[in-house]
Design an enzyme around this catalytic site. Structure first.
Site, PDB file in Angstrom:
ATOM      1  N   ASP A 106     -11.691  -5.574   4.460  1.00  0.00           N
ATOM      2  CA  ASP A 106     -11.430  -5.815   5.267  1.00  0.00           C
ATOM      3  C   ASP A 106     -10.800  -4.095   5.973  1.00  0.00           C
ATOM      4  OD1 ASP A 106     -10.141  -5.417   3.098  1.00  0.00           O
ATOM      5  OD2 ASP A 106      -7.914  -4.827   4.406  1.00  0.00           O
ATOM      6  N   GLU A 165      -7.658  -5.653   0.966  1.00  0.00           N
ATOM      7  CA  GLU A 165      -7.465  -4.695   0.406  1.00  0.00           C
ATOM      8  C   GLU A 165      -6.324  -3.336   0.900  1.00  0.00           C
ATOM      9  OE1 GLU A 165      -7.649  -0.288  -1.541  1.00  0.00           O
ATOM     10  OE2 GLU A 165      -8.083  -1.378   0.749  1.00  0.00           O
TER      11      GLU A 165
HETATM   12 ZN   LIG Z   1     -10.824   1.725   0.750  1.00  0.00          ZN
END
Ligand SMILES: [Zn+2]
Length: 249
Positions: A106, A165
């Site tokens: 992401d 993340e």
């Molecule tokens: Zn990162």
């Protein structure tokens, strides 16, 4: 990924040309740039961070198909609805230790960026949302995993392209619950320094409550804002205390 006392976590920067193997050639670098371009043009904005964000699914499918084309089995594992981690395993035929290569799929949002998914190369630099954080590491780990498979190294390389993340790390949390390894390398950029530790995070909801009272009889009231002020003051003091304390060796 169950860590023991002998496990080592290494967070390694991979956004610069730091080749450790002289068999790695310009052709490898060209392949890396080509792969990175293909990763950057796929929108994978984290939908928890940016409502309506594209999410990681298309990128995860691309990564899985890339591995399949390289003869490596890859699986998509839904962590949240329509948001899969992609896992590929190389080796395992010869005994040895296991390493996890972890890079997130992401990205943060693209506000104020003109062409966030162009992957344009200017003055030797590739531009686009996520180009450094962390699709460069993702590309490097994909090629490293394929190279490990091709060379039939001892031990096992577990490639993990993880979701989320940039928000709550759901992907790595799911990974850590399911896999064990002797070590893990995370592709988060760290300005070309090797980082061996990182702070975690915790989210707290703090509520203070009071009692309303008429302005002329304030002594009968309890001020919730003053209570919160004390909490915030203590939080700031704790932050200063930790900042002044010892660093990880
Ligand atoms: Zn990162």
């Amino acid at each position: 990924m169950s860590l023991t006392r002998t496990s080592r976590i290494i967070i390694h920067p991979l956004h610069g040309p730091r080749w450790a193997d002289d068999r790695v050639t310009d052709a490898f670098a060209d392949e890396l740039v080509s792969l990175l371009t293909q990763l950057v043009v796929i929108d994978s904005v984290n939908p928890s961070l940016v409502p309506g964000g594209a999410g990681e699914a298309e990128l995860a499918r691309f990564v899985a198909n890339w591995f399949k084309r390289h003869g490596i089995e890859a699986t998509l594992e839904d962590v949240a609805t329509g948001r899969p981690n992609v896992i590929a395993v190389a080796g395992g035929r010869r005994p040895g230790r296991t390493v996890i290569l972890n890079a997130h799929l992401d990205t943060v949002g693209v506000a104020a960026m003109n062409q966030p998914f162009s992957a344009a190369i200017e003055s030797g630099r590739l531009f686009g949302r996520g180009a450094m954080d962390t699709k460069a590491g993702l590309a490097a780990f994909m090629l490293a995993t394929a190279a490990a498979a091709e060379r039939q190294l001892e031990g096992t390389v577990i490639f993990a392209g993880v979701i989320d993340e940039e928000f709550a790390s759901l992907g790595t949390e799911s990974l850590a619950a399911r896999f064990q390894a002797d070590a893990a390398i995370v592709a988060e950029p760290t300005a070309l320094e090797i980082a061996t530790c990182h702070k975690g995070f915790v989210w707290l909801d703090i509520e203070t409550s009071g009692v309303a009272a008429h302005g002329s009889r304030f002594e009968e009231g309890v001020d919730a804002i003053v209570k919160m002020g004390k909490f915030l003051g203590a939080l700031e003091a704790m932050s200063r205390h930790l900042e002044a304390g010892p660093r990880h060796p």
